[in-house]
Structures are given as structure tokens and as C-alpha cells.
Design a protein around this motif. Structure first.
Motif, PDB file in Angstrom:
ATOM      1  N   VAL A  46      39.364  38.460  29.161  1.00  0.00           N
ATOM      2  CA  VAL A  46      40.601  38.833  29.830  1.00  0.00           C
ATOM      3  C   VAL A  46      40.250  39.431  31.186  1.00  0.00           C
ATOM      4  O   VAL A  46      39.419  40.343  31.266  1.00  0.00           O
ATOM      5  N   ASP A  47      40.865  38.908  32.226  1.00  0.00           N
ATOM      6  CA  ASP A  47      40.658  39.409  33.587  1.00  0.00           C
ATOM      7  C   ASP A  47      41.878  40.233  33.972  1.00  0.00           C
ATOM      8  O   ASP A  47      43.009  39.721  33.981  1.00  0.00           O
ATOM      9  N   LEU A  48      41.665  41.505  34.285  1.00  0.00           N
ATOM     10  CA  LEU A  48      42.758  42.411  34.615  1.00  0.00           C
ATOM     11  C   LEU A  48      43.001  42.402  36.121  1.00  0.00           C
ATOM     12  O   LEU A  48      42.126  42.769  36.895  1.00  0.00           O
ATOM     13  N   GLY A  49      44.200  41.988  36.511  1.00  0.00           N
ATOM     14  CA  GLY A  49      44.488  41.782  37.919  1.00  0.00           C
ATOM     15  C   GLY A  49      43.829  40.507  38.384  1.00  0.00           C
ATOM     16  O   GLY A  49      42.953  40.507  39.244  1.00  0.00           O
ATOM     17  N   SER A  50      44.243  39.385  37.800  1.00  0.00           N
ATOM     18  CA  SER A  50      43.486  38.132  37.913  1.00  0.00           C
ATOM     19  C   SER A  50      43.676  37.395  39.231  1.00  0.00           C
ATOM     20  O   SER A  50      43.023  36.374  39.464  1.00  0.00           O
ATOM     21  N   GLY A  51      44.561  37.874  40.109  1.00  0.00           N
ATOM     22  CA  GLY A  51      44.671  37.291  41.435  1.00  0.00           C
ATOM     23  C   GLY A  51      44.939  35.798  41.413  1.00  0.00           C
ATOM     24  O   GLY A  51      45.888  35.333  40.779  1.00  0.00           O
TER      25      GLY A  51
ATOM     26  N   ILE B 166      39.263  30.859  35.519  1.00  0.00           N
ATOM     27  CA  ILE B 166      38.933  29.433  35.565  1.00  0.00           C
ATOM     28  C   ILE B 166      37.427  29.225  35.422  1.00  0.00           C
ATOM     29  O   ILE B 166      36.975  28.326  34.698  1.00  0.00           O
ATOM     30  N   ALA B 167      36.629  30.066  36.089  1.00  0.00           N
ATOM     31  CA  ALA B 167      35.174  29.950  35.964  1.00  0.00           C
ATOM     32  C   ALA B 167      34.732  30.175  34.527  1.00  0.00           C
ATOM     33  O   ALA B 167      33.835  29.489  34.019  1.00  0.00           O
ATOM     34  N   ALA B 168      35.347  31.149  33.847  1.00  0.00           N
ATOM     35  CA  ALA B 168      35.007  31.404  32.443  1.00  0.00           C
ATOM     36  C   ALA B 168      35.406  30.217  31.574  1.00  0.00           C
ATOM     37  O   ALA B 168      34.649  29.790  30.690  1.00  0.00           O
ATOM     38  N   ALA B 169      36.586  29.671  31.835  1.00  0.00           N
ATOM     39  CA  ALA B 169      37.049  28.522  31.046  1.00  0.00           C
ATOM     40  C   ALA B 169      36.122  27.328  31.207  1.00  0.00           C
ATOM     41  O   ALA B 169      35.915  26.558  30.268  1.00  0.00           O
TER      42      ALA B 169
ATOM     43  N   ALA C 124      40.017  32.059  28.119  1.00  0.00           N
ATOM     44  CA  ALA C 124      40.114  33.118  29.113  1.00  0.00           C
ATOM     45  C   ALA C 124      41.567  33.297  29.527  1.00  0.00           C
ATOM     46  O   ALA C 124      42.327  32.321  29.621  1.00  0.00           O
ATOM     47  N   HIS C 125      41.928  34.547  29.781  1.00  0.00           N
ATOM     48  CA  HIS C 125      43.319  34.864  30.102  1.00  0.00           C
ATOM     49  C   HIS C 125      43.364  35.854  31.257  1.00  0.00           C
ATOM     50  O   HIS C 125      42.582  36.807  31.302  1.00  0.00           O
ATOM     51  N   GLY C 126      44.267  35.624  32.196  1.00  0.00           N
ATOM     52  CA  GLY C 126      44.442  36.526  33.315  1.00  0.00           C
ATOM     53  C   GLY C 126      45.775  37.237  33.247  1.00  0.00           C
ATOM     54  O   GLY C 126      46.798  36.622  32.929  1.00  0.00           O
ATOM     55  N   ILE C 127      45.767  38.533  33.541  1.00  0.00           N
ATOM     56  CA  ILE C 127      47.003  39.320  33.631  1.00  0.00           C
ATOM     57  C   ILE C 127      47.176  39.717  35.089  1.00  0.00           C
ATOM     58  O   ILE C 127      46.310  40.378  35.668  1.00  0.00           O
TER      59      ILE C 127
ATOM     60  N   ALA D 260      42.355  28.199  30.074  1.00  0.00           N
ATOM     61  CA  ALA D 260      42.619  29.221  31.081  1.00  0.00           C
ATOM     62  C   ALA D 260      44.121  29.456  31.164  1.00  0.00           C
ATOM     63  O   ALA D 260      44.873  28.599  31.637  1.00  0.00           O
ATOM     64  N   THR D 261      44.567  30.617  30.702  1.00  0.00           N
ATOM     65  CA  THR D 261      45.994  30.923  30.687  1.00  0.00           C
ATOM     66  C   THR D 261      46.248  32.195  31.495  1.00  0.00           C
ATOM     67  O   THR D 261      45.349  32.999  31.723  1.00  0.00           O
ATOM     68  N   PHE D 262      47.515  32.364  31.886  1.00  0.00           N
ATOM     69  CA  PHE D 262      47.876  33.479  32.748  1.00  0.00           C
ATOM     70  C   PHE D 262      49.243  34.014  32.356  1.00  0.00           C
ATOM     71  O   PHE D 262      50.110  33.262  31.911  1.00  0.00           O
ATOM     72  N   SER D 263      49.417  35.315  32.524  1.00  0.00           N
ATOM     73  CA  SER D 263      50.718  35.922  32.282  1.00  0.00           C
ATOM     74  C   SER D 263      51.009  36.943  33.368  1.00  0.00           C
ATOM     75  O   SER D 263      50.098  37.568  33.915  1.00  0.00           O
ATOM     76  N   GLN D 264      52.303  37.065  33.667  1.00  0.00           N
ATOM     77  CA  GLN D 264      52.735  38.067  34.634  1.00  0.00           C
ATOM     78  C   GLN D 264      52.964  39.372  33.896  1.00  0.00           C
ATOM     79  O   GLN D 264      53.662  39.419  32.881  1.00  0.00           O
ATOM     80  N   GLY D 265      52.343  40.449  34.375  1.00  0.00           N
ATOM     81  CA  GLY D 265      52.515  41.720  33.697  1.00  0.00           C
ATOM     82  C   GLY D 265      51.748  42.842  34.363  1.00  0.00           C
ATOM     83  O   GLY D 265      50.932  42.622  35.267  1.00  0.00           O
ATOM     84  N   ASP D 266      52.024  44.038  33.913  1.00  0.00           N
ATOM     85  CA  ASP D 266      51.355  45.252  34.383  1.00  0.00           C
ATOM     86  C   ASP D 266      50.153  45.493  33.474  1.00  0.00           C
ATOM     87  O   ASP D 266      50.308  45.615  32.252  1.00  0.00           O
ATOM     88  N   ILE D 267      48.963  45.567  34.042  1.00  0.00           N
ATOM     89  CA  ILE D 267      47.762  45.715  33.208  1.00  0.00           C
ATOM     90  C   ILE D 267      47.781  47.008  32.410  1.00  0.00           C
ATOM     91  O   ILE D 267      47.141  47.095  31.350  1.00  0.00           O
ATOM     92  N   PHE D 268      48.509  48.016  32.884  1.00  0.00           N
ATOM     93  CA  PHE D 268      48.557  49.295  32.178  1.00  0.00           C
ATOM     94  C   PHE D 268      49.567  49.280  31.036  1.00  0.00           C
ATOM     95  O   PHE D 268      49.608  50.207  30.234  1.00  0.00           O
TER      96      PHE D 268
END
Length: 271
Positions: free
Chosen positions: A69-74, A80-83, A89-92, A115-123
């Protein structure tokens, strides 16, 4: 349609075009692309350099069995590199435009299934199922995340671009390539099991003081109390020296089991 009718229709269309009624529709706006230095919720966006991403993944010793999981995945490049290495791999990411951009990039790179992504607050997000956490945040934000990270499964690896965790000493670090002038370093921590407190060793006693992965304390056996030196945790693995002997073992479910000079030893929580 008769020749006359065709002529009438053509004349009418020409008139409509000349009046702007059938003017060409405006082109669709270009797809969103992030700008280096653009403002974000907590930090500006700066992309991690590709070579450093690979070094960070190497530091974490990732395998296809990991969940990163990448926090603040930009823009999604770490995910993508991890995938591409076979991980899930998942980005927040807080910025919804960056999330959509990342999804398009993952699709273009052929790794959208991993490689998946979600919109959200990491905290406010739950990433407790991760076995590897990557981040590129400020130290103050790392420290704010630190209690959440320390509560994760022992053995989880945390790797940060450039910024540390305050007084939590990293387990490893790498320095960038020659000629790199900024954001050239990465740090790794391994989430330690909680071993601090009192343990029974038969009639003996092990008293451990834990600060992150570091251990101090005393071991009392056969009426002799010995100071613990060079003590540390590596995930669930524990090691320390006492009385000139090296103790090694694993902490799990209120019990330590291991070896000391080829002989088995164990300890249990009292009560």
C-alpha cells in the motif's frame, strides 16, 4: 430522394453551418496530467525517481505474495512498479484527478488487475492488511502515522522516501546514485512484535524494556541477574545477549521460543 430534394437539403445545411448552428463542436479537453510541485492536502506533489522506487522495493524484499500500500500515491508510479513485480499493490490518494490518472496509467501499463487506487485520506483509511507500506511524506506526517504503523502485523515493512520517523531509528537505509542532489535516500523499518514487560523462564525471570525495535532489561536465572545487551526485535524475531550467551527466538501469542547456544529456551507471560 430526388435531385431537387438533395439540392434543397444541401442548401439548408450550408445555411445552418454559415449561421453557426452546425458549427464544429469544441474538442474534448486533454486528459489530466499532474504538475510537479502542485499543491495537495498535506504536501505538494513530487514524483519519486524511478531508480529510487526500485531501490525501495528491493529494500522491502517484496515478493508476489506481498500486499503493498502506497500512502499518498500521487501519479501511481510506485504502485505500478510494484505491480510489475507481480505484487498486489494499492494506492491511497486524496486528489481524485490523480487517482483517475493513476488508473489510466495502470491500464496503459497492463497491470490494472494488480494495481488499484482509491480516493481517500490516508489518516482515515484502513490499510492494516498491507505487508509493505511505502510513503513520501514529511517527517511530521510520518510521525503522525507512526502509532498506526506500529499497530500493524509484526514483520510489515515500511519504506519512506527521504523522510524519517523521528526518534524511531530505521532498520536500514540506502543512499542515492552519484550526482543525485535531492530526494536521494530511503529508509526502512520493520514493525516489531511487542515484547516489552515481564516473562517467566521456568523459575527465572526476563524483564524487557522495549523502545520501538530496541530492547534492554535484565535476565534472572539461578539467582543471578544479568543485564541484557544488543537486544532488538526484527518483526517477531527476538535476539539479545545476557551473561555472555546469545539468545534468539520468536515472539508469538504470549510466548517466546528459541535457541541459546544450541539449546532450546522459552518464556511465557505471567498470569
Amino acid at each position: 430522394m430526388t435531385r431537387f430534394s438533395t439540392l434543397v437539403v444541401a442548401t439548408a445545411l450550408s445555411a445552418l453551418v454559415s449561421q453557426g448552428v452546425l458549427a464544429q463542436q469544441p474538442a474534448a479537453p486533454p486528459a489530466y496530467a499532474p504538475t510537479v510541485g502542485q499543491a495537495g492536502k498535506d504536501v505538494i506533489w513530487l514524483p519519486t525517481q524511478a531508480w529510487l522506487i526500485e531501490r525501495m522495493l528491493d529494500m522491502a524484499a517484496v515478493t508476489p505474495q506481498d500486499r503493498l500500500v502506497d500512502l499518498g500515491s500521487g501519479d501511481g508510479r510506485t504502485v505500478i512498479a510494484a505491480a510489475k513485480r507481480g505484487l498486489r499493490a494499492h494506492g491511497i490518494e486524496y486528489n481524485a484527478d490523480l487517482v483517475e490518472h493513476s488508473r489510466r496509467s495502470a491500464q496503459a501499463e497492463g497491470v490494472a488487475d494488480r494495481a488499484t487506487f482509491s480516493q481517500g485520506d490516508i489518516f482515515q483509511s484502513d490499510f492494516s492488511d498491507a505487508t509493505v507500506v511505502t510513503l513520501f511524506l514529511l517527517q511530521a506526517l510520518n510521525e503522525r502515522l507512526r502509532p498506526t504503523l506500529l499497530a500493524m502485523e509484526p514483520g510489515t515493512r515500511v519504506v519512506s522516501n527521504t523522510f524519517t520517523m523521528g526518534d524511531w531509528t530505521p532498520d536500514d537505509e540506502v543512499v542515492g546514485e552519484s550526482g543525485c542532489t535531492s530526494f536521494c535516500r530511503a529508509y526502512k523499518w520493520v514493525i516489531p512484535a511487542q515484547a516489552g514487560g515481564e516473562w517467566r523462564l521456568g523459575e527465572g525471570r526476563l524483564a524487557l524494556v522495549q523502545r520501538y525495535q530496541m530492547l534492554t532489561g535484565t535476565l534472572t536465572r539461578d539467582g543471578r541477574t544479568m543485564d541484557i545487551t544488543d537486544g532488538r526485535m526484527d518483526g517477531r524475531r527476538i535476539s539479545f545477549e545476557a551473561g555472555g550467551r546469545r539468545y534468539q527466538g520468536e515472539v508469538r501469542e504470549g510466548r517466546i521460543s528459541g535457541q541459546v547456544e544450541g539449546a532450546a529456551w522459552s518464556a511465557e507471560r505471567p498470569g
